[in-house]
Design a protein around this motif. Structure first.
Motif, PDB file in Angstrom:
ATOM      1  N   GLN A  95     -56.995  15.415 -47.968  1.00  0.00           N
ATOM      2  CA  GLN A  95     -55.923  14.530 -48.420  1.00  0.00           C
ATOM      3  C   GLN A  95     -56.064  13.180 -47.726  1.00  0.00           C
ATOM      4  O   GLN A  95     -56.252  13.127 -46.516  1.00  0.00           O
ATOM      5  CB  GLN A  95     -54.549  15.134 -48.112  1.00  0.00           C
ATOM      6  CG  GLN A  95     -54.319  16.500 -48.715  1.00  0.00           C
ATOM      7  CD  GLN A  95     -54.531  16.512 -50.202  1.00  0.00           C
ATOM      8  OE1 GLN A  95     -53.960  15.714 -50.935  1.00  0.00           O
ATOM      9  NE2 GLN A  95     -55.376  17.415 -50.664  1.00  0.00           N
ATOM     10  N   PRO A  96     -55.958  12.083 -48.475  1.00  0.00           N
ATOM     11  CA  PRO A  96     -56.122  10.758 -47.855  1.00  0.00           C
ATOM     12  C   PRO A  96     -55.068  10.446 -46.795  1.00  0.00           C
ATOM     13  O   PRO A  96     -55.337   9.727 -45.843  1.00  0.00           O
ATOM     14  CB  PRO A  96     -56.010   9.779 -49.020  1.00  0.00           C
ATOM     15  CG  PRO A  96     -55.833  10.577 -50.248  1.00  0.00           C
ATOM     16  CD  PRO A  96     -55.753  12.015 -49.899  1.00  0.00           C
ATOM     17  N   SER A  97     -53.887  10.999 -46.959  1.00  0.00           N
ATOM     18  CA  SER A  97     -52.865  10.784 -45.929  1.00  0.00           C
ATOM     19  C   SER A  97     -51.875  11.944 -45.992  1.00  0.00           C
ATOM     20  O   SER A  97     -51.671  12.549 -47.028  1.00  0.00           O
ATOM     21  CB  SER A  97     -52.138   9.453 -46.139  1.00  0.00           C
ATOM     22  OG  SER A  97     -51.405   9.486 -47.342  1.00  0.00           O
ATOM     23  N   LEU A  98     -51.293  12.210 -44.844  1.00  0.00           N
ATOM     24  CA  LEU A  98     -50.267  13.236 -44.743  1.00  0.00           C
ATOM     25  C   LEU A  98     -48.985  12.569 -44.280  1.00  0.00           C
ATOM     26  O   LEU A  98     -49.010  11.531 -43.620  1.00  0.00           O
ATOM     27  CB  LEU A  98     -50.695  14.330 -43.756  1.00  0.00           C
ATOM     28  CG  LEU A  98     -51.911  15.161 -44.157  1.00  0.00           C
ATOM     29  CD1 LEU A  98     -52.298  16.102 -43.022  1.00  0.00           C
ATOM     30  CD2 LEU A  98     -51.639  15.947 -45.421  1.00  0.00           C
ATOM     31  N   PRO A  99     -47.835  13.134 -44.618  1.00  0.00           N
ATOM     32  CA  PRO A  99     -46.573  12.525 -44.180  1.00  0.00           C
ATOM     33  C   PRO A  99     -46.513  12.443 -42.657  1.00  0.00           C
ATOM     34  O   PRO A  99     -47.052  13.292 -41.955  1.00  0.00           O
ATOM     35  CB  PRO A  99     -45.500  13.484 -44.704  1.00  0.00           C
ATOM     36  CG  PRO A  99     -46.174  14.444 -45.612  1.00  0.00           C
ATOM     37  CD  PRO A  99     -47.637  14.356 -45.370  1.00  0.00           C
ATOM     38  N   SER A 100     -45.854  11.403 -42.176  1.00  0.00           N
ATOM     39  CA  SER A 100     -45.704  11.250 -40.730  1.00  0.00           C
ATOM     40  C   SER A 100     -44.274  10.845 -40.400  1.00  0.00           C
ATOM     41  O   SER A 100     -43.553  10.319 -41.252  1.00  0.00           O
ATOM     42  CB  SER A 100     -46.705  10.241 -40.178  1.00  0.00           C
ATOM     43  OG  SER A 100     -46.525   9.000 -40.795  1.00  0.00           O
ATOM     44  N   LEU A 101     -43.899  11.090 -39.164  1.00  0.00           N
ATOM     45  CA  LEU A 101     -42.561  10.743 -38.696  1.00  0.00           C
ATOM     46  C   LEU A 101     -42.547   9.292 -38.213  1.00  0.00           C
ATOM     47  O   LEU A 101     -43.593   8.730 -37.877  1.00  0.00           O
ATOM     48  CB  LEU A 101     -42.151  11.674 -37.552  1.00  0.00           C
ATOM     49  CG  LEU A 101     -42.095  13.158 -37.901  1.00  0.00           C
ATOM     50  CD1 LEU A 101     -41.816  13.976 -36.644  1.00  0.00           C
ATOM     51  CD2 LEU A 101     -41.029  13.419 -38.949  1.00  0.00           C
ATOM     52  N   GLU A 102     -41.362   8.726 -38.148  1.00  0.00           N
ATOM     53  CA  GLU A 102     -41.244   7.339 -37.710  1.00  0.00           C
ATOM     54  C   GLU A 102     -41.513   7.191 -36.220  1.00  0.00           C
ATOM     55  O   GLU A 102     -41.986   6.150 -35.778  1.00  0.00           O
ATOM     56  CB  GLU A 102     -39.853   6.797 -38.061  1.00  0.00           C
ATOM     57  CG  GLU A 102     -39.670   6.588 -39.557  1.00  0.00           C
ATOM     58  CD  GLU A 102     -38.306   6.012 -39.898  1.00  0.00           C
ATOM     59  OE1 GLU A 102     -37.652   5.415 -39.017  1.00  0.00           O
ATOM     60  OE2 GLU A 102     -37.907   6.154 -41.048  1.00  0.00           O
ATOM     61  N   GLN A 103     -41.188   8.202 -35.443  1.00  0.00           N
ATOM     62  CA  GLN A 103     -41.428   8.142 -33.997  1.00  0.00           C
ATOM     63  C   GLN A 103     -42.846   8.629 -33.723  1.00  0.00           C
ATOM     64  O   GLN A 103     -43.157   9.801 -33.941  1.00  0.00           O
ATOM     65  CB  GLN A 103     -40.423   9.006 -33.248  1.00  0.00           C
ATOM     66  CG  GLN A 103     -39.043   8.416 -33.222  1.00  0.00           C
ATOM     67  CD  GLN A 103     -38.321   8.854 -31.964  1.00  0.00           C
ATOM     68  OE1 GLN A 103     -38.560   9.932 -31.447  1.00  0.00           O
ATOM     69  NE2 GLN A 103     -37.456   7.986 -31.467  1.00  0.00           N
ATOM     70  N   PRO A 104     -43.725   7.747 -33.262  1.00  0.00           N
ATOM     71  CA  PRO A 104     -45.128   8.115 -33.072  1.00  0.00           C
ATOM     72  C   PRO A 104     -45.344   9.274 -32.093  1.00  0.00           C
ATOM     73  O   PRO A 104     -46.183  10.134 -32.322  1.00  0.00           O
ATOM     74  CB  PRO A 104     -45.787   6.840 -32.552  1.00  0.00           C
ATOM     75  CG  PRO A 104     -44.803   5.750 -32.728  1.00  0.00           C
ATOM     76  CD  PRO A 104     -43.466   6.360 -32.939  1.00  0.00           C
ATOM     77  N   THR A 105     -44.570   9.308 -31.004  1.00  0.00           N
ATOM     78  CA  THR A 105     -44.755  10.374 -30.020  1.00  0.00           C
ATOM     79  C   THR A 105     -44.385  11.725 -30.613  1.00  0.00           C
ATOM     80  O   THR A 105     -45.138  12.702 -30.478  1.00  0.00           O
ATOM     81  CB  THR A 105     -43.899  10.102 -28.762  1.00  0.00           C
ATOM     82  OG1 THR A 105     -44.220   8.808 -28.260  1.00  0.00           O
ATOM     83  CG2 THR A 105     -44.138  11.148 -27.700  1.00  0.00           C
ATOM     84  N   ILE A 150     -46.880  14.992 -31.374  1.00  0.00           N
ATOM     85  CA  ILE A 150     -46.586  16.343 -30.874  1.00  0.00           C
ATOM     86  C   ILE A 150     -46.534  17.329 -32.035  1.00  0.00           C
ATOM     87  O   ILE A 150     -47.123  18.420 -31.967  1.00  0.00           O
ATOM     88  CB  ILE A 150     -45.264  16.350 -30.079  1.00  0.00           C
ATOM     89  CG1 ILE A 150     -45.431  15.582 -28.761  1.00  0.00           C
ATOM     90  CG2 ILE A 150     -44.783  17.778 -29.816  1.00  0.00           C
ATOM     91  CD1 ILE A 150     -44.137  15.307 -28.028  1.00  0.00           C
ATOM     92  N   LEU A 151     -45.858  16.961 -33.094  1.00  0.00           N
ATOM     93  CA  LEU A 151     -45.735  17.847 -34.250  1.00  0.00           C
ATOM     94  C   LEU A 151     -47.093  18.123 -34.899  1.00  0.00           C
ATOM     95  O   LEU A 151     -47.393  19.270 -35.257  1.00  0.00           O
ATOM     96  CB  LEU A 151     -44.770  17.244 -35.276  1.00  0.00           C
ATOM     97  CG  LEU A 151     -44.441  18.110 -36.477  1.00  0.00           C
ATOM     98  CD1 LEU A 151     -43.774  19.403 -36.041  1.00  0.00           C
ATOM     99  CD2 LEU A 151     -43.557  17.369 -37.451  1.00  0.00           C
ATOM    100  N   LYS A 152     -47.926  17.095 -35.006  1.00  0.00           N
ATOM    101  CA  LYS A 152     -49.257  17.295 -35.587  1.00  0.00           C
ATOM    102  C   LYS A 152     -50.134  18.164 -34.683  1.00  0.00           C
ATOM    103  O   LYS A 152     -50.897  19.000 -35.168  1.00  0.00           O
ATOM    104  CB  LYS A 152     -49.923  15.954 -35.884  1.00  0.00           C
ATOM    105  CG  LYS A 152     -49.318  15.284 -37.110  1.00  0.00           C
ATOM    106  CD  LYS A 152     -49.993  13.997 -37.473  1.00  0.00           C
ATOM    107  CE  LYS A 152     -49.334  13.436 -38.729  1.00  0.00           C
ATOM    108  NZ  LYS A 152     -49.799  12.106 -39.056  1.00  0.00           N
ATOM    109  N   GLY A 153     -50.016  17.991 -33.368  1.00  0.00           N
ATOM    110  CA  GLY A 153     -50.762  18.837 -32.443  1.00  0.00           C
ATOM    111  C   GLY A 153     -50.348  20.291 -32.552  1.00  0.00           C
ATOM    112  O   GLY A 153     -51.185  21.203 -32.571  1.00  0.00           O
ATOM    113  N   LEU A 154     -49.036  20.530 -32.659  1.00  0.00           N
ATOM    114  CA  LEU A 154     -48.539  21.900 -32.815  1.00  0.00           C
ATOM    115  C   LEU A 154     -48.968  22.503 -34.155  1.00  0.00           C
ATOM    116  O   LEU A 154     -49.271  23.692 -34.236  1.00  0.00           O
ATOM    117  CB  LEU A 154     -47.018  21.932 -32.674  1.00  0.00           C
ATOM    118  CG  LEU A 154     -46.472  21.682 -31.277  1.00  0.00           C
ATOM    119  CD1 LEU A 154     -44.953  21.574 -31.297  1.00  0.00           C
ATOM    120  CD2 LEU A 154     -46.925  22.770 -30.316  1.00  0.00           C
ATOM    121  N   SER A 155     -48.997  21.673 -35.194  1.00  0.00           N
ATOM    122  CA  SER A 155     -49.421  22.201 -36.502  1.00  0.00           C
ATOM    123  C   SER A 155     -50.911  22.553 -36.480  1.00  0.00           C
ATOM    124  O   SER A 155     -51.323  23.554 -37.068  1.00  0.00           O
ATOM    125  CB  SER A 155     -49.093  21.219 -37.627  1.00  0.00           C
ATOM    126  OG  SER A 155     -49.848  20.041 -37.518  1.00  0.00           O
TER     127      SER A 155
END
Length: 156
Positions: A41-51, A55-60
């Motif tokens: 996928q060219p992009s995945l949804p992301s949260l507004e708070q980078p930190t 963390i969420l992407k690392g856990l996923s």
């Protein structure tokens, strides 16, 4: 006079053991395909708070490779649900290689970046699952849950 011969009942044969053994790997292969599709996928949804997003992407990442390690370990466990240390290392190696190939694949996906921290999270997730599965009490619990959940799917 000879007694009448009695035909011995042959023990029930397992039907198509090669197919059943190969089918044990199917869930892991399907999960690997899902990982590949998500990586493409060219992009995945992301949260507004980078930190928080990091963390969420690392856990996923850790979670998806924990699932992969679990699925890869299923056909390798013994009848008690135990996974030998050598088989756990083999599964971890497969996960590490797939994580590395996944990040390499992302080098060629527009909008995606390759990050060694993702590989680290993947390997940590797989390792945590394999360490947990090496614990006898958890292995027995997993075997009980699997037998109850998968009982309706077993061919008779």
């Amino acid at each position: 006079m000879r007694p009448p011969s009695v035909a011995k009942a042959s023990p029930p044969r397992q039907q198509r053991p090669g197919i059943a053994r190969a089918a044990g790997w199917l869930p892991a292969l399907l999960w690997m395909a899902i990982i590949y599709v998500l990586s493409a996928q060219p992009s995945l949804p992301s949260l507004e708070q980078p930190t928080l997003d990091q963390i969420l992407k690392g856990l996923s990442h850790a979670g998806e490779y924990a699932v992969l390690a679990y699925l890869l370990s299923r056909p390798l466990r013994d009848e008690n649900g135990q996974l030998t240390a050598s088989k756990a290392v083999l599964v971890w190696g497969i996960c590490a290689l797939y994580a590395t190939s996944d990040e390499y694949h992302q080098l060629y996906v527009p909008g995606r970046v390759s990050d060694w921290l993702d590989i680290l999270a993947d390997c940590l997730g797989a390792g945590a699952m394999l360490l947990a599965l090496r614990q006898p009490s958890l292995a027995a619990f997993v075997l009980r849950v699997e037998s109850r959940l998968l009982a309706p799917l077993r061919l008779r």
